[in-house]
Design a protein around this motif. Sequence first.
Motif, PDB file in Angstrom:
ATOM      1  N   VAL A 130     -10.022  -3.911   5.630  1.00  9.82           N
ATOM      2  CA  VAL A 130     -11.016  -4.178   5.596  1.00  9.82           C
ATOM      3  C   VAL A 130     -11.430  -5.997   5.758  1.00  9.82           C
ATOM      4  CG1 VAL A 130     -12.463  -4.848   3.420  1.00  9.82           C
ATOM      5  CG2 VAL A 130     -11.546  -3.098   3.145  1.00  9.82           C
ATOM      6  N   TYR A 131     -12.280  -6.352   7.119  1.00 13.59           N
ATOM      7  CA  TYR A 131     -12.383  -7.366   7.338  1.00 13.59           C
ATOM      8  C   TYR A 131     -12.376  -8.191   6.774  1.00 13.59           C
ATOM      9  CZ  TYR A 131     -13.411 -10.993  10.636  1.00 13.59           C
ATOM     10  OH  TYR A 131     -13.791 -11.634  11.483  1.00 13.59           O
ATOM     11  N   PHE A 186      -0.515  -4.750  -3.218  1.00 15.61           N
ATOM     12  CA  PHE A 186      -1.945  -3.697  -3.887  1.00 15.61           C
ATOM     13  C   PHE A 186      -3.059  -4.221  -3.510  1.00 15.61           C
ATOM     14  CE2 PHE A 186      -1.712  -8.565  -5.306  1.00 15.61           C
ATOM     15  CZ  PHE A 186      -3.238  -8.404  -5.638  1.00 15.61           C
ATOM     16  N   LYS A 187      -3.860  -3.400  -4.089  1.00 20.04           N
ATOM     17  CA  LYS A 187      -5.425  -3.646  -3.752  1.00 20.04           C
ATOM     18  C   LYS A 187      -6.073  -3.868  -4.773  1.00 20.04           C
ATOM     19  CE  LYS A 187      -8.654  -0.966  -0.595  1.00 20.04           C
ATOM     20  NZ  LYS A 187      -9.297   0.432  -0.253  1.00 20.04           N
ATOM     21  N   TRP A 188      -6.918  -4.577  -4.941  1.00 19.62           N
ATOM     22  CA  TRP A 188      -7.974  -5.064  -6.048  1.00 19.62           C
ATOM     23  C   TRP A 188      -9.362  -4.549  -5.649  1.00 19.62           C
ATOM     24  CZ3 TRP A 188      -7.076  -8.025 -10.173  1.00 19.62           C
ATOM     25  CH2 TRP A 188      -7.408  -8.281 -10.791  1.00 19.62           C
ATOM     26  N   VAL A 189      -9.094  -3.351  -6.607  1.00 11.91           N
ATOM     27  CA  VAL A 189      -9.843  -2.453  -6.732  1.00 11.91           C
ATOM     28  C   VAL A 189     -10.607  -2.505  -8.258  1.00 11.91           C
ATOM     29  CG1 VAL A 189      -9.082  -1.029  -4.424  1.00 11.91           C
ATOM     30  CG2 VAL A 189      -8.625  -0.532  -7.802  1.00 11.91           C
ATOM     31  N   ILE A 206      -9.635   5.402  -4.897  1.00  5.11           N
ATOM     32  CA  ILE A 206     -10.981   4.695  -5.674  1.00  5.11           C
ATOM     33  C   ILE A 206     -11.740   3.559  -4.205  1.00  5.11           C
ATOM     34  CG2 ILE A 206     -10.995   3.634  -6.946  1.00  5.11           C
ATOM     35  CD1 ILE A 206      -8.887   4.225  -8.227  1.00  5.11           C
ATOM     36  N   PRO A 207     -12.207   4.566  -4.047  1.00  6.02           N
ATOM     37  CA  PRO A 207     -13.076   4.071  -2.846  1.00  6.02           C
ATOM     38  C   PRO A 207     -13.685   2.795  -3.265  1.00  6.02           C
ATOM     39  CG  PRO A 207     -14.345   5.389  -3.870  1.00  6.02           C
ATOM     40  CD  PRO A 207     -13.027   5.379  -4.016  1.00  6.02           C
ATOM     41  N   VAL A 208     -13.398   1.394  -2.355  1.00  7.28           N
ATOM     42  CA  VAL A 208     -14.396   0.104  -2.415  1.00  7.28           C
ATOM     43  C   VAL A 208     -15.996   0.298  -2.135  1.00  7.28           C
ATOM     44  CG1 VAL A 208     -14.652  -1.944  -1.886  1.00  7.28           C
ATOM     45  CG2 VAL A 208     -12.330  -1.018  -1.854  1.00  7.28           C
ATOM     46  N   ARG A 209     -16.949  -0.112  -3.062  1.00  5.49           N
ATOM     47  CA  ARG A 209     -17.983  -0.322  -2.681  1.00  5.49           C
ATOM     48  C   ARG A 209     -18.299  -2.075  -2.116  1.00  5.49           C
ATOM     49  NH1 ARG A 209     -19.078   0.664  -9.275  1.00  5.49           N
ATOM     50  NH2 ARG A 209     -17.294  -0.583  -9.001  1.00  5.49           N
ATOM     51  N   PHE A 210     -18.212  -1.250  -0.272  1.00  8.46           N
ATOM     52  CA  PHE A 210     -18.758  -2.421   0.596  1.00  8.46           C
ATOM     53  C   PHE A 210     -19.923  -3.357  -0.391  1.00  8.46           C
ATOM     54  CE2 PHE A 210     -15.634   0.597   2.348  1.00  8.46           C
ATOM     55  CZ  PHE A 210     -14.894  -0.468   2.670  1.00  8.46           C
ATOM     56  N   GLY A 211     -19.318  -4.937   0.047  1.00 14.30           N
ATOM     57  CA  GLY A 211     -20.868  -5.695  -0.138  1.00 14.30           C
ATOM     58  C   GLY A 211     -21.418  -5.360  -1.255  1.00 14.30           C
ATOM     59  N   GLU A 212     -20.675  -4.823  -2.352  1.00 11.82           N
ATOM     60  CA  GLU A 212     -20.802  -5.146  -4.237  1.00 11.82           C
ATOM     61  C   GLU A 212     -19.138  -6.171  -5.123  1.00 11.82           C
ATOM     62  OE1 GLU A 212     -22.599  -1.832  -5.742  1.00 11.82           O
ATOM     63  OE2 GLU A 212     -23.233  -0.990  -3.750  1.00 11.82           O
ATOM     64  N   TYR A 215     -13.495  -8.821  -2.373  1.00 10.24           N
ATOM     65  CA  TYR A 215     -12.836  -8.231  -1.602  1.00 10.24           C
ATOM     66  C   TYR A 215     -11.150  -7.741  -2.480  1.00 10.24           C
ATOM     67  CZ  TYR A 215     -10.091  -8.669   2.850  1.00 10.24           C
ATOM     68  OH  TYR A 215      -9.240  -8.817   4.073  1.00 10.24           O
ATOM     69  N   PRO A 216     -11.334  -6.887  -1.397  1.00  9.94           N
ATOM     70  CA  PRO A 216      -9.628  -6.234  -2.135  1.00  9.94           C
ATOM     71  C   PRO A 216      -8.470  -6.541  -2.196  1.00  9.94           C
ATOM     72  CG  PRO A 216     -10.779  -5.143  -0.706  1.00  9.94           C
ATOM     73  CD  PRO A 216     -11.827  -6.164   0.100  1.00  9.94           C
TER      74      PRO A 216
END
Length: 260
Positions: A130-131, A186-189, A206-212, A215-216
């Motif tokens: 994720v940029y 880790f990923k912050w989800v 668990i997918p990230v809802r980009f823009g919502e 930042y993970p």
Amino acid sequence: MKEEIKWCAIGDSFTYLNDHLDETDNRVKKGYLTRTCEYFSNLSVVNIGMNGSSTPDWVNAELPEADLYTVLLGTNDWHGGVPLGRREDFVQKKEGTILGNMGILISHIRQKAPNAALLVMNPVERGDFVYILDPFNNALGSYMPDQGQWLSDIAEGIYETCCEEGIPALNLHDLSGITPENVVRFKWVKTQDGYRKLPYPEYTKIPVRFGEDEYPYPEEAADFTYDGLHPSDKGNEVIASLLAAKLEELLGGRLIRKED
């Protein structure tokens, strides 16, 4: 007088970001090019890395004259669906596959500087990218195939073809120790129970809802990368140390190590 070695670095964002640390949101203090040069007193680098580039972007690229060329490409080819191809593509310089494009690029390097040293590196594994400056710029990790290809197969194909054809190569994929398990801590989800720090492979479910979502990858999530793909200072140092040792071997004493 000591001989100055002029190094031309060819690559994608791994290389490009060395001179554009602001695009890492200053998470990175030194890229692998700077770190490699710091091992030696007579090595200077010209960075022509292109952000987001894959091997087709280098087929007709203008190259400067140099004493040493390194090539680090392949991860964007994997994500972009460029087929690996076969050794015959490399030999015949057949445009359209990773190996064919690589064969063309190497022939152009040889034409530009017949006496220059050359080293090809292969891509490392990656996690969910994720940029940091644009979350809508993202991609899944190499723990699964992309458009039918595994990144590990591309890395192996580049390295083995170069070895078979007598092109010096550095197997970053295997030697760096970078894996989907350790690209980040880790990923912050966001889960049903709120935000959680999830390690690999739990975070892949668990997918990230980009823009919502947030930042993970906060700073403390960094391990070998800071964003799931691009090397952190730790990752850049691993690449630089492997590269410095290989360049010493390749250049046979022409490089002068800095005194500790």
